[in-house]
Design a protein around this motif. Structure first.
Motif, PDB file in Angstrom:
ATOM      1  N   MET A   1       0.845  -1.196   0.000  1.00 40.30           N
ATOM      2  CA  MET A   1       0.000   0.000   0.000  1.00 40.30           C
ATOM      3  C   MET A   1       0.879   1.244   0.000  1.00 40.30           C
ATOM      4  O   MET A   1       1.522   1.554   1.001  1.00 40.30           O
ATOM      5  N   PRO A   2       0.978   1.953  -1.112  1.00 45.96           N
ATOM      6  CA  PRO A   2       1.807   3.161  -1.175  1.00 45.96           C
ATOM      7  C   PRO A   2       1.368   4.184  -0.134  1.00 45.96           C
ATOM      8  O   PRO A   2       0.193   4.254   0.235  1.00 45.96           O
ATOM      9  N   PHE A   3       2.319   4.984   0.306  1.00 47.98           N
ATOM     10  CA  PHE A   3       1.988   5.985   1.317  1.00 47.98           C
ATOM     11  C   PHE A   3       0.964   6.978   0.796  1.00 47.98           C
ATOM     12  O   PHE A   3       0.171   7.520   1.559  1.00 47.98           O
ATOM     13  N   THR A   4       0.970   7.230  -0.508  1.00 49.63           N
ATOM     14  CA  THR A   4       0.014   8.192  -1.065  1.00 49.63           C
ATOM     15  C   THR A   4      -1.433   7.742  -0.881  1.00 49.63           C
ATOM     16  O   THR A   4      -2.342   8.573  -0.895  1.00 49.63           O
ATOM     17  N   ASP A   5      -1.660   6.436  -0.702  1.00 53.14           N
ATOM     18  CA  ASP A   5      -3.022   5.973  -0.427  1.00 53.14           C
ATOM     19  C   ASP A   5      -3.515   6.528   0.905  1.00 53.14           C
ATOM     20  O   ASP A   5      -4.712   6.754   1.093  1.00 53.14           O
ATOM     21  N   TYR A   6      -2.576   6.727   1.822  1.00 48.25           N
ATOM     22  CA  TYR A   6      -2.911   7.318   3.125  1.00 48.25           C
ATOM     23  C   TYR A   6      -2.906   8.843   3.037  1.00 48.25           C
ATOM     24  O   TYR A   6      -3.748   9.515   3.631  1.00 48.25           O
ATOM     25  N   PHE A   7      -1.966   9.378   2.277  1.00 51.78           N
ATOM     26  CA  PHE A   7      -1.750  10.819   2.209  1.00 51.78           C
ATOM     27  C   PHE A   7      -2.806  11.536   1.373  1.00 51.78           C
ATOM     28  O   PHE A   7      -3.127  12.702   1.623  1.00 51.78           O
ATOM     29  N   ALA A   8      -3.358  10.854   0.383  1.00 61.88           N
ATOM     30  CA  ALA A   8      -4.274  11.491  -0.566  1.00 61.88           C
ATOM     31  C   ALA A   8      -5.550  11.992   0.105  1.00 61.88           C
ATOM     32  O   ALA A   8      -6.075  11.372   1.035  1.00 61.88           O
ATOM     33  N   ALA A   9      -6.021  13.117  -0.391  1.00 61.84           N
ATOM     34  CA  ALA A   9      -7.309  13.639   0.057  1.00 61.84           C
ATOM     35  C   ALA A   9      -8.416  12.800  -0.589  1.00 61.84           C
ATOM     36  O   ALA A   9      -8.181  12.099  -1.572  1.00 61.84           O
ATOM     37  N   PRO A  10      -9.623  12.843  -0.041  1.00 60.36           N
ATOM     38  CA  PRO A  10     -10.729  12.070  -0.631  1.00 60.36           C
ATOM     39  C   PRO A  10     -10.906  12.380  -2.118  1.00 60.36           C
ATOM     40  O   PRO A  10     -10.937  13.546  -2.515  1.00 60.36           O
ATOM     41  N   PHE A  11     -10.960  11.331  -2.916  1.00 57.18           N
ATOM     42  CA  PHE A  11     -11.167  11.416  -4.369  1.00 57.18           C
ATOM     43  C   PHE A  11      -9.993  12.068  -5.118  1.00 57.18           C
ATOM     44  O   PHE A  11     -10.111  12.363  -6.304  1.00 57.18           O
TER      45      PHE A  11
ATOM     46  N   ASN B   1       7.840   5.497  -1.720  1.00 59.35           N
ATOM     47  CA  ASN B   1       6.380   5.596  -1.632  1.00 59.35           C
ATOM     48  C   ASN B   1       5.715   4.291  -2.058  1.00 59.35           C
ATOM     49  O   ASN B   1       4.774   3.821  -1.412  1.00 59.35           O
ATOM     50  N   GLU B   2       6.226   3.697  -3.133  1.00 60.20           N
ATOM     51  CA  GLU B   2       5.628   2.463  -3.647  1.00 60.20           C
ATOM     52  C   GLU B   2       5.868   1.273  -2.718  1.00 60.20           C
ATOM     53  O   GLU B   2       5.023   0.386  -2.607  1.00 60.20           O
ATOM     54  N   LYS B   3       7.015   1.261  -2.050  1.00 59.96           N
ATOM     55  CA  LYS B   3       7.375   0.116  -1.207  1.00 59.96           C
ATOM     56  C   LYS B   3       6.864   0.240   0.230  1.00 59.96           C
ATOM     57  O   LYS B   3       6.866  -0.740   0.975  1.00 59.96           O
ATOM     58  N   PHE B   4       6.459   1.437   0.606  1.00 60.50           N
ATOM     59  CA  PHE B   4       6.059   1.665   1.992  1.00 60.50           C
ATOM     60  C   PHE B   4       4.812   0.854   2.344  1.00 60.50           C
ATOM     61  O   PHE B   4       3.847   0.814   1.585  1.00 60.50           O
ATOM     62  N   ASP B   5       4.851   0.218   3.491  1.00 57.36           N
ATOM     63  CA  ASP B   5       3.711  -0.582   3.957  1.00 57.36           C
ATOM     64  C   ASP B   5       3.175   0.034   5.241  1.00 57.36           C
ATOM     65  O   ASP B   5       3.712  -0.185   6.323  1.00 57.36           O
ATOM     66  N   ILE B   6       2.127   0.801   5.101  1.00 59.82           N
ATOM     67  CA  ILE B   6       1.598   1.530   6.251  1.00 59.82           C
ATOM     68  C   ILE B   6       0.997   0.598   7.299  1.00 59.82           C
ATOM     69  O   ILE B   6       0.876   0.961   8.471  1.00 59.82           O
ATOM     70  N   THR B   7       0.661  -0.619   6.900  1.00 57.80           N
ATOM     71  CA  THR B   7       0.079  -1.564   7.856  1.00 57.80           C
ATOM     72  C   THR B   7       1.097  -2.005   8.910  1.00 57.80           C
ATOM     73  O   THR B   7       0.720  -2.540   9.953  1.00 57.80           O
TER      74      THR B   7
END
Length: 201
Positions: free
Chosen positions: A1-11, A65-71
């Protein structure tokens, strides 16, 4: 799960989120490039060489960013702080690997070039940094990115343990462990210099 999935604003599209993330941390990226390039400044011949470092750092930032695993981030820690520490390590590692190879190639070119017989020799002493790099040349490939960074910051940046720990986002104990490992790896160089010194005397 890239960090941008967490960082991104809704939509917010993923690429827009990444562009915003990189823009936010561009000063840090530039600082890391500067710190790594400082040690090899005499072998970066043109602005394009330094642009190469910036591109490598930016790619490494994307890679992080691509390798980061926020879990895997501890719930008590700030995910963004953990990501930036991870991204910094990734950028330092990529830049260190590139620069060590670049320095090796530059050194070979410098030693193999022949001077014109009518050139006036430059009798001015080499800058201390160049002298140190020549002494360390054979040992640099065996140093880890962290050890190379420590050597760079202490030898040429005059940083202390606390400053390095804060910049690398690690404990001072960890920084001291880099120093201990570095001294062990450079012990043969110390013995070599002491032997040469005793012969001269």
């Amino acid at each position: 799960m890239p960090f941008t999935d967490y960082f991104a604003a809704p939509f917010e599209p993923k690429h827009d989120a990444f562009d915003r993330l990189m823009k936010k941390y561009e000063p840090k990226i530039l600082k890391i490039v500067s710190q790594n390039g400082h040690m090899y400044g005499n072998y970066l011949y043109s602005p394009s060489d330094r642009d190469d470092l910036l591109q490598i750092a930016r790619y490494a930032f994307w890679e992080a960013n691509e390798k980061f695993d926020i879990t895997k981030v501890d719930t008590e820690k700030n995910p963004e702080n953990v990501f930036i520490a991870f991204a910094s390590r990734t950028m330092n590692g990529r830049l260190s690997d590139y620069l060590r190879k670049h320095y090796k190639n530059a050194s070979r070119e410098a030693y193999s070039s022949t001077d014109d017989a009518y050139d006036i020799p430059d009798e001015s002493p080499e800058p201390q940094r160049v002298q140190m790099l020549r002494l360390l040349e054979d040992h640099l490939p065996y140093l880890s990115p962290r050890e190379t960074q420590y050597l760079n910051l202490t030898l040429f940046g005059d940083w202390d343990t606390k400053q390095i720990a804060e910049a690398a986002q690690v404990s001072e104990h960890t920084v001291r462990s880099w120093k201990k490992s570095l001294r062990k790896k450079l012990a043969p160089l110390k013995e070599e210099l002491m032997t040469k010194g005793s012969r001269k005397s």
